[in-house]
Design a protein around this motif. Sequence first.
Motif, short mmCIF file in Angstrom:
data_model
loop_
_atom_site.label_atom_id
_atom_site.label_comp_id
_atom_site.label_asym_id
_atom_site.label_seq_id
_atom_site.Cartn_x
_atom_site.Cartn_y
_atom_site.Cartn_z
N CYS A 176 -40.89 38.01 68.47
CA CYS A 176 -40.48 36.60 68.57
C CYS A 176 -38.98 36.48 68.81
N THR A 177 -38.18 37.22 68.05
CA THR A 177 -36.73 37.17 68.23
C THR A 177 -36.33 37.63 69.62
N THR A 178 -36.96 38.70 70.11
CA THR A 178 -36.62 39.24 71.42
C THR A 178 -36.98 38.26 72.53
N LEU A 179 -38.11 37.56 72.39
CA LEU A 179 -38.50 36.56 73.38
C LEU A 179 -37.47 35.43 73.45
N LYS A 180 -37.00 34.98 72.30
CA LYS A 180 -35.99 33.92 72.27
C LYS A 180 -34.69 34.40 72.93
N ILE A 181 -34.33 35.65 72.68
CA ILE A 181 -33.12 36.21 73.29
C ILE A 181 -33.30 36.34 74.80
N LEU A 182 -34.49 36.73 75.25
CA LEU A 182 -34.74 36.84 76.69
C LEU A 182 -34.58 35.49 77.37
N GLN A 183 -35.01 34.43 76.71
CA GLN A 183 -34.84 33.09 77.28
C GLN A 183 -33.37 32.74 77.41
N LYS A 184 -32.58 33.10 76.40
CA LYS A 184 -31.14 32.85 76.48
C LYS A 184 -30.50 33.73 77.55
N LEU A 185 -30.99 34.96 77.69
CA LEU A 185 -30.42 35.89 78.66
C LEU A 185 -30.60 35.37 80.09
N VAL A 186 -31.80 34.93 80.45
CA VAL A 186 -32.03 34.51 81.84
C VAL A 186 -31.25 33.23 82.17
N ASN A 187 -30.86 32.49 81.16
CA ASN A 187 -30.10 31.26 81.39
C ASN A 187 -28.59 31.45 81.17
N SER A 188 -28.17 32.70 80.99
CA SER A 188 -26.76 32.97 80.69
C SER A 188 -25.97 33.24 81.97
N GLY A 189 -24.67 33.30 81.82
CA GLY A 189 -23.80 33.71 82.92
C GLY A 189 -23.21 32.59 83.75
N GLY A 190 -23.56 31.35 83.45
CA GLY A 190 -22.98 30.24 84.22
C GLY A 190 -23.91 29.71 85.29
N ASP A 191 -23.48 28.65 85.97
CA ASP A 191 -24.32 27.94 86.92
C ASP A 191 -24.76 28.80 88.10
N ASP A 192 -23.91 29.71 88.55
CA ASP A 192 -24.23 30.53 89.72
C ASP A 192 -24.72 31.92 89.32
N SER A 193 -25.16 32.05 88.09
CA SER A 193 -25.57 33.36 87.58
C SER A 193 -26.79 33.90 88.33
N MET A 194 -26.81 35.21 88.52
CA MET A 194 -27.95 35.89 89.13
C MET A 194 -28.70 36.73 88.09
N VAL A 195 -28.47 36.43 86.81
CA VAL A 195 -29.07 37.23 85.74
C VAL A 195 -30.60 37.21 85.84
N GLY A 196 -31.18 36.02 86.05
CA GLY A 196 -32.63 35.92 86.14
C GLY A 196 -33.20 36.78 87.25
N GLU A 197 -32.54 36.76 88.41
CA GLU A 197 -33.00 37.57 89.54
C GLU A 197 -32.79 39.05 89.28
N ALA A 198 -31.74 39.39 88.56
CA ALA A 198 -31.45 40.79 88.27
C ALA A 198 -32.50 41.42 87.36
N LEU A 199 -33.22 40.58 86.60
CA LEU A 199 -34.26 41.09 85.70
C LEU A 199 -35.57 41.38 86.42
N VAL A 200 -35.79 40.80 87.61
CA VAL A 200 -37.08 40.93 88.30
C VAL A 200 -37.49 42.39 88.51
N PRO A 201 -36.60 43.28 88.96
CA PRO A 201 -37.02 44.67 89.16
C PRO A 201 -37.46 45.38 87.88
N TYR A 202 -37.15 44.79 86.74
CA TYR A 202 -37.47 45.44 85.46
C TYR A 202 -38.70 44.83 84.78
N TYR A 203 -39.40 43.93 85.47
CA TYR A 203 -40.60 43.33 84.87
C TYR A 203 -41.61 44.38 84.45
N ARG A 204 -41.72 45.45 85.21
CA ARG A 204 -42.71 46.49 84.89
C ARG A 204 -42.44 47.13 83.53
#
Length: 221
Positions: A127-155
Amino acid sequence: MTKTGKGVIAGTVMGGPSKAGAMKPRLAGPTQFRKFYERGDFPIALEHDTKGNKIAWKVEIDKLDFHHYLPLFFDGLCETTHPYDFFACKGIENMLEHGGPKILPVIPQLIIPIKNALNTREASIVCTTLKILQKLVNSGGDDSMVGEALVPYYRQILPVLNIFKQENFNSGDGIDYGQQKRQNVGDLISETLQAFEKMGGPDAFINIKYMIPTYESCLLN
């Protein structure tokens, strides 16, 4: 169907003993985070105010070496005892809030700690990790590419989410309490996958769908 003390459904659930076995908690060993904390290597202290506990940083957060500190704090997601769990979680939240462009380059170093935390299959850690993942994909500012950077690691990230997607760790009165505290694993997984899709760019949905066939798009429907 019974519940263990750790909030994990045991017995023949959702397809029998093999599914229950896949959900069985797997204890993590001592974390690097704990080792560094006990040595006093982190520039942090516990501070009390009228709202409760918070971290007092001894340096400005945006001046930290994120390549060094952020993976170590993510390693602490496997902790369930105070104060390690508190410092790890709040430290990550503080760094994601103030890290800006320093976050994106560190993404590859965060994957193993994230995977290790999810692979514990321990309800509170997941549960804690899921909440952190939500914060992570929304981090880095308006032009952040963090969400896209995670896609290759979905596996690496999504297999455990697929196991638990249809599960609910709460029953009876626990459901209401769990929802208030956002401890309902099924709901948190849905929220996290939707955040991944929204922030992950054009390739996010197809990659989520490949790993979690039951996922339905929150953008296409």
